[in-house]
Design a protein around this motif. Sequence first.
Motif, short mmCIF file in Angstrom:
data_model
loop_
_atom_site.label_atom_id
_atom_site.label_comp_id
_atom_site.label_asym_id
_atom_site.label_seq_id
_atom_site.Cartn_x
_atom_site.Cartn_y
_atom_site.Cartn_z
N ARG A 172 -4.16 2.78 -0.17
CA ARG A 172 -4.27 1.77 -0.81
C ARG A 172 -3.64 1.89 -2.35
O ARG A 172 -2.93 0.98 -2.67
CB ARG A 172 -5.78 1.33 -1.40
N GLU A 173 -3.72 3.01 -3.11
CA GLU A 173 -3.03 3.27 -4.26
C GLU A 173 -1.42 3.28 -4.15
O GLU A 173 -0.66 2.59 -4.85
CB GLU A 173 -3.35 4.52 -4.81
N HIS A 174 -1.13 3.99 -2.80
CA HIS A 174 0.30 3.93 -2.51
C HIS A 174 0.99 2.67 -2.31
O HIS A 174 1.89 2.17 -2.78
CB HIS A 174 0.32 5.09 -1.35
N GLY B 278 -8.14 5.58 0.22
CA GLY B 278 -8.12 5.21 -1.09
C GLY B 278 -6.81 5.71 -1.75
O GLY B 278 -5.99 4.76 -2.21
N ALA B 279 -6.35 6.63 -1.19
CA ALA B 279 -4.89 7.28 -1.54
C ALA B 279 -3.63 6.12 -0.79
O ALA B 279 -2.78 5.68 -1.60
CB ALA B 279 -4.49 8.56 -0.84
N ALA C 243 0.10 -0.33 -3.29
CA ALA C 243 0.20 -1.17 -4.36
C ALA C 243 1.46 -1.17 -5.13
O ALA C 243 1.98 -1.99 -5.51
CB ALA C 243 -0.93 -1.00 -5.12
N GLY C 244 2.14 0.12 -4.80
CA GLY C 244 3.66 0.12 -5.46
C GLY C 244 4.80 0.29 -4.54
O GLY C 244 5.83 0.53 -4.81
#
Length: 259
Positions: A198-200, A195-196, A202-203
Amino acid sequence: MTVARFLIGSSLKMYFGRERMAHWAAEVADICRSHPATTGGVVQPFVIPSLVAIDDVHGLVADAGVLVGAQDMYWEDAGAFTGEVSPGELVDHGVRLVEIGHAERRALFGETDESVARKVDAAWRHGLVPVLCLGEVERGGAQEAVAECVAQLEASLRAAVEAGRGGDLVLAYEPVWAIGAPEPAGVEHIREVCGALREHLAGVAPVADGRVIYGGSAGPGLLPRIADAVDGMFLGRFAHDPEAFRTILDEAITCEKES
């Protein structure tokens, strides 16, 4: 890269000879031609055979919508590099994905952050999608794993960033301590780390379409427990039985209905 909800496939390493490889690929192709997970766009299947099997496997699975990958490549386009294969050659043979930076390549064959970065850049230069393998060596907490994986990701993209290049990317989170283990990493650990990531991802500017899949003793029964935190699974020995592949496609359908 793909609009499918899940990216699910297997690297077959150096386990199969030609006959068994052909039998396995034909069975998986038959499953994918008719399974609602693949025909309905829920799953994009892929297979990464040994280099010498790429042509055989591509001929067996291409009409079933299965992407074919390579387990490694060199970063130069041509030259006196005995025993290596170039990204352009892979493209000529129908390859769409290329596995880069697997822990076994690092441990056994001297792969480094620099060579991984050059390969990622070369893959993007030729329109290939890197399947970039990341994972912590020692078992520990999820936050420590995230920090180590992010550092590996940044190192792996350095050459492409310097060249002003980018493209689609698949991150295969494979804790080194879980590769070949009887069981995968714990569900909560996988969920938190993926999850972390995926968030990272994205940027991260060079990445157009970024996916995070889990590997490391991944097999049937795992996807329903981690589906909301991952974009798919990278299967190892548990996919050697084509029926296990079918089971995971069944699970993907269930996950999609419950989402």
